[in-house]
Design a protein around this motif. Structure first.
Motif, mmCIF file in Angstrom:
data_model
loop_
_atom_site.group_PDB
_atom_site.id
_atom_site.type_symbol
_atom_site.label_atom_id
_atom_site.label_comp_id
_atom_site.label_asym_id
_atom_site.label_seq_id
_atom_site.Cartn_x
_atom_site.Cartn_y
_atom_site.Cartn_z
ATOM 1 N N GLU A 121 1.499 3.268 2.302
ATOM 2 C CA GLU A 121 2.250 3.470 3.549
ATOM 3 C C GLU A 121 3.352 2.426 3.741
ATOM 4 O O GLU A 121 4.224 2.621 4.572
ATOM 5 C CB GLU A 121 1.316 3.417 4.765
ATOM 6 C CG GLU A 121 0.149 4.391 4.728
ATOM 7 C CD GLU A 121 0.495 5.784 5.242
ATOM 8 O OE1 GLU A 121 1.698 6.103 5.382
ATOM 9 O OE2 GLU A 121 -0.452 6.560 5.484
ATOM 10 N N CYS A 122 3.275 1.304 2.993
ATOM 11 C CA CYS A 122 4.269 0.237 3.190
ATOM 12 C C CYS A 122 5.682 0.796 3.034
ATOM 13 O O CYS A 122 6.598 0.390 3.721
ATOM 14 C CB CYS A 122 4.048 -0.891 2.193
ATOM 15 S SG CYS A 122 2.750 -2.045 2.672
ATOM 16 N N CYS A 141 0.849 -1.189 0.000
ATOM 17 C CA CYS A 141 0.000 0.000 0.000
ATOM 18 C C CYS A 141 0.891 1.248 0.000
ATOM 19 O O CYS A 141 2.114 1.148 0.021
ATOM 20 C CB CYS A 141 -0.966 -0.017 1.181
ATOM 21 S SG CYS A 141 -0.264 0.546 2.736
ATOM 22 N N CYS A 201 3.465 -2.983 8.285
ATOM 23 C CA CYS A 201 2.865 -1.713 7.842
ATOM 24 C C CYS A 201 1.678 -1.366 8.736
ATOM 25 O O CYS A 201 0.803 -2.191 8.962
ATOM 26 C CB CYS A 201 2.407 -1.832 6.384
ATOM 27 S SG CYS A 201 1.434 -0.415 5.853
ATOM 28 N N CYS A 248 -1.686 -1.534 6.367
ATOM 29 C CA CYS A 248 -2.203 -2.766 5.765
ATOM 30 C C CYS A 248 -1.655 -4.046 6.383
ATOM 31 O O CYS A 248 -2.054 -5.137 5.966
ATOM 32 C CB CYS A 248 -1.971 -2.757 4.260
ATOM 33 S SG CYS A 248 -0.270 -3.111 3.770
HETATM 34 ZN ZN LIG Z 1 0.901 -1.095 3.714
#
Ligand SMILES: [Zn+2]
Length: 389
Positions: free
Chosen positions: A164-165, A162, A305, A308
């Motif tokens: 934010e990963c 995602c 993360c 996710c």
């Molecule tokens: Zn993520």
């Protein structure tokens, strides 16, 4: 039969399923240069329903690249003007328009979409959309550009990385730093920051902004309507003016928007087909128009993360604390660890106050708190692990 004739050429594509498109709903967030192109493409191809969202009006400076608008549209909400053009292009497509901040829309609306396409020009709202898509398990196609560069990331929740990963690498450093600012600020600080941007306001005005929690330029730029609604009319008008002059004015080019939007639309159509039309982009695609180079960056999902990660979703993210920490210290730690500029901490039925220590609050090892932030669709569950000293 009219349909068959209209779509005759695309029906010749091996594996093409017009019925899959016709029964699908796609949400396009942001109707700027890229959003116009994506919405136009999906309309021409005959997606069943299109939901378009934008809270801006058309400006003269949009006309060099936002292809759904003409001079007559200047001053009108983008979504209203876009819908008019789209239904003319293909009357078989249903277009729902929302002249609104995407964060104000109901959850049910997002649930209706099979795919969400984010064509936003700022990270805070892109992060919010990312968290929403993960929460509701919606595939997300995120597209952005600057000058001759553009990029595209496809997020299939639970399967691919995602936003934010790899946020620490993908989100520009200066934005991360601005996000992490959590200082004991005074109204004078905000006044000074604005003056640096050549915006002069009275102390009385910034004091009134502080009363509703608007303490930084970031807060001014990205506050949701519901916060602004708490302000008196005259202050609200002033804030809108300031927002206008703070709007990012990134270099942008129509041909680059069209290039990346074309690729994004093909990925959306592939997602709607369920992979029968080809493999969906896994990771990030970067287009560099200066050297005519496409680069595919494979992104691995990050197990831990905070948006996710499986463990985070079931057990909550974790942070270590000591009982002598005050709530403000914990907020600072959260701001730095997750890049949330404005965390509020909910524990049991309380919203924790800055000056309390965690001992006073009654925190025990392993307690779950919830972090509320405008960067997320839902509060983040956060497990507090007591440091053994
Ligand atoms: Zn993520």
């Amino acid at each position: 039969m009219q349909n068959l004739e209209r779509y005759e050429r695309q029906l010749r594509i091996e594996g093409w399923r017009q019925d899959k498109l016709a029964e699908s709903t796609v949400m396009v967030i942001g109707v700027g240069a890229i959003g116009c192109e994506v919405a136009k493409n999906l309309t021409l191809m005959g997606v069943g329903r299109l939901i378009i969202v934008d809270n801006d009006v058309v400006e003269v400076s949009n006309l060099s690249r936002q292809m759904l608008f003409t001079d007559d549209d200047v001053g009108r909400p983008k979504t209203v003007a876009a819908k008019e053009k789209l239904v003319k292009m293909n009357p078989l497509v249903i277009v729902d328009q929302y002249y609104s901040d995407v964060r104000e829309l109901s959850e049910d609306l997002f649930r209706k979409a099979e795919v969400v396409c984010s064509c936003l020009d700022n990270w805070p709202v892109r992060r919010w959309v990312n968290s929403m898509c993960i929460e509701l398990d919606k595939p997300l196609v995120d597209v952005a550009m600057e000058g001759l560069y553009s990029n595209l990331q496809v997020v299939i929740p639970g399967k691919t990385a995602c936003l934010e990963c790899h946020g620490e690498d993908l989100i520009p450093r200066e934005i991360q730093l601005a996000e992490c600012t959590l200082r004991r600020r005074k109204p004078e600080d905000l006044k000074k920051d604005l003056e640096e941007q050549k915006i002069h306001v009275s102390l009385d005005l910034v004091e009134r902004l502080f009363e509703v929690g608007i303490k930084t330029i970031f807060d001014i730029k990205y506050s949701q309507a519901q916060i602004l609604d708490k302000l008196d009319e005259d202050v609200r008008i002033k804030v809108r003016e300031i927002q206008e002059s703070l709007k990012p004015k990134m270099p942008a080019l129509q041909s680059v928007a069209a290039t990346i939007a074309g690729i994004a639309t093909t990925e959306i159509v592939k997602i709607l087909h369920g992979e029968s039309l080809g493999r969906i982009l896994n990771g990030l695609l970067v287009y560099d128009g200066y050297s005519t180079r496409f680069t595919k960056v494979k992104l691995m999902r990050k197990i831990e993360c905070f948006a996710c990660g499986e463990h985070v979703k079931t057990e909550g993210a974790e942070i270590s604390v000591s009982l002598d920490d005050r709530v403000i210290d914990l907020k600072k730690k959260i701001a730095e660890s997750f890049g949330f500029p404005d965390p509020e901490i909910l524990y049991k039925k309380w919203r924790l106050q800055d000056d309390q220590t965690l001992r006073e609050v009654g925190i025990k090892d392993g307690d779950i708190t919830y972090v509320e932030t405008s960067r997320r669709f839902t509060p983040l569950p956060l497990k507090l692990i007591l440091k053994t000293s």
